[in-house]
Design a protein around this motif. Structure first.
Motif, PDB file in Angstrom:
ATOM      1  N   THR A 161      56.717  53.604  41.567  1.00  0.00           N
ATOM      2  CA  THR A 161      55.568  53.187  40.759  1.00  0.00           C
ATOM      3  C   THR A 161      55.963  52.873  39.316  1.00  0.00           C
ATOM      4  O   THR A 161      55.482  51.899  38.730  1.00  0.00           O
ATOM      5  CB  THR A 161      54.519  54.322  40.792  1.00  0.00           C
ATOM      6  N   LEU A 176      48.736  41.113  45.692  1.00  0.00           N
ATOM      7  CA  LEU A 176      47.259  41.066  45.662  1.00  0.00           C
ATOM      8  C   LEU A 176      46.743  39.660  45.950  1.00  0.00           C
ATOM      9  O   LEU A 176      45.713  39.493  46.595  1.00  0.00           O
ATOM     10  CB  LEU A 176      46.728  41.553  44.313  1.00  0.00           C
ATOM     11  N   GLY A 219      48.895  56.087  51.581  1.00  0.00           N
ATOM     12  CA  GLY A 219      49.851  55.317  50.769  1.00  0.00           C
ATOM     13  C   GLY A 219      51.276  55.792  51.016  1.00  0.00           C
ATOM     14  O   GLY A 219      51.589  56.959  50.781  1.00  0.00           O
ATOM     15  N   LEU A 260      53.659  50.452  46.286  1.00  0.00           N
ATOM     16  CA  LEU A 260      52.425  50.588  45.502  1.00  0.00           C
ATOM     17  C   LEU A 260      51.475  49.406  45.698  1.00  0.00           C
ATOM     18  O   LEU A 260      50.283  49.586  45.961  1.00  0.00           O
ATOM     19  CB  LEU A 260      52.774  50.719  44.018  1.00  0.00           C
ATOM     20  N   ALA A 261      52.006  48.192  45.557  1.00  0.00           N
ATOM     21  CA  ALA A 261      51.143  47.008  45.633  1.00  0.00           C
ATOM     22  C   ALA A 261      50.613  46.835  47.053  1.00  0.00           C
ATOM     23  O   ALA A 261      49.435  46.521  47.260  1.00  0.00           O
ATOM     24  CB  ALA A 261      51.921  45.770  45.204  1.00  0.00           C
ATOM     25  N   ALA A 285      47.855  49.291  47.714  1.00  0.00           N
ATOM     26  CA  ALA A 285      46.639  48.850  47.017  1.00  0.00           C
ATOM     27  C   ALA A 285      45.964  47.736  47.805  1.00  0.00           C
ATOM     28  O   ALA A 285      44.743  47.739  48.025  1.00  0.00           O
ATOM     29  CB  ALA A 285      46.987  48.358  45.612  1.00  0.00           C
ATOM     30  N   SER A 286      46.767  46.787  48.260  1.00  0.00           N
ATOM     31  CA  SER A 286      46.195  45.611  48.932  1.00  0.00           C
ATOM     32  C   SER A 286      45.588  45.974  50.282  1.00  0.00           C
ATOM     33  O   SER A 286      44.561  45.431  50.676  1.00  0.00           O
ATOM     34  CB  SER A 286      47.259  44.528  49.101  1.00  0.00           C
TER      35      SER A 286
END
Ligand code: NAD
Length: 261
Positions: free
Chosen positions: A101, A113, A149, A154-155, A158-159
């Motif tokens: 991160t 994203l 997670g 990380l991305a 999130a997505s």
């Protein structure tokens, strides 16, 4: 189980990739007509050629799902050619880089994203605008990384959490139109591009969670699965087929985990 999708048409984004291709084979073998959308036109043409064996109608459209314009044009062309689209498998995606991160690069975060969240939104919206006339079913590809997670992603996490959220909201918004919206969340699926890439890149991070040897990472990951094996691409396609089928007629807003436990 096999279903009859005779006379139905499914549109698959990421149709040139591993899961999109396996799902195209599954639906074509159940007699559906197939519309493939992907950035990779050459790989998509190969998949279309493989599908000729099923003697169903197949069309391909080069499309970048991050562009709503591209998506709307592809939908318009597909609808012109097939009359209507009954099912949409909203599946194009990108895994992102693997790093912690504190080091995750802004540009790759945005890229993940754009593809996995904005791309899924563009396809959902185009599908909804078409299907609100006569109903249909949509399956969004989330991931088990959208449920829990994983480290160094990380991305992507999130997505995929976002995909599950959009699935729940879209299911509510579109229920009045007779449109069902569900998600699938595969975990460790292979062999395939994403399996190879994640074992290599998790090893390269050198974190406390995985060995720095990709072969050992494979074993560590498989050991974390209660069923002690990878899922196959066909097992993912089976989940999509069930969710689209009439046997799932009272199922919407659901996230189907395809994880081996
Ligand atoms: P893949 O890389 O083989 O396929 C992804 C496809 O999406 C590729 O053909 C690629 O060209 C296409 N694509 C990427 N960006 C695009 C864009 N902007 N516009 C149009 N097409 C684009 O990977 P896959 O395993 O088939 O992945 C399919 C989906 O499944 C993805 O959403 C992925 O996140 C998800 N998923 C995969 C796994 C796995 O282990 N394979 C696990 C969980 C979730």
């Amino acid at each position: 189980a096999s279903y009859s999708f005779e006379g139905k048409t499914i549109l698959i984004t990421g149709g040139a990739g591993d899961i999109g291709r396996a799902t195209a084979h599954r639906f074509a073998s159940d007699r559906a007509n197939i519309v493939l959308l992907d950035l990779n036109a050459a790989k998509m043409a190969d998949v279309a050629q493989e599908l000729a064996q099923y003697k169903v109608s197949v069309a391909t459209f080069s499309c970048d799902v991050t562009s709503s314009d591209d998506v709307n044009k592809a939908f318009a062309s597909a609808i012109e050619q097939f009359g209507r689209i009954d099912y949409v498998f909203n599946n194009a995606g990108y895994q992102g880089l693997f790093t912690t991160t504190d080091e995750y690069p802004e540009d790759d975060f945005q890229k993940v994203l754009d593809i996995n969240v904005a791309g899924v939104f563009h396809v959902l919206k185009a599908a909804a605008q078409h299907m609100r006339e006569s109903g249909g079913a949509i399956a969004n590809t989330a991931s088990y990384a959208g449920v829990v997670g994983p480290p160094n992603m990380l991305a992507y996490a999130a997505s995929k959490f976002a995909v599950i959220g959009m699935t729940q909201t879209a299911a509510k918004d579109l229920a009045p139109y007779g449109i069902r919206v569900n998600a699938i969340s595969p975990a460790l699926i292979g062999p395939g591009m994403m399996w190879t890439r994640q074992t290599e890149l998790q090893a390269a991070v050198g974190s406390q969670y995985f060995s720095s040897n990709p072969k050992q990472v494979e074993q560590q990951m498989i050991d974390s699965v209660p069923m002690r094996r990878l899922g196959s691409l066909e097992e993912v396609a089976n989940g999509v087929a069930f969710l689209m089928s009439d046997e799932a007629s009272y199922i919407t807003g659901f996230n189907l985990e395809i994880t081996g436990g």
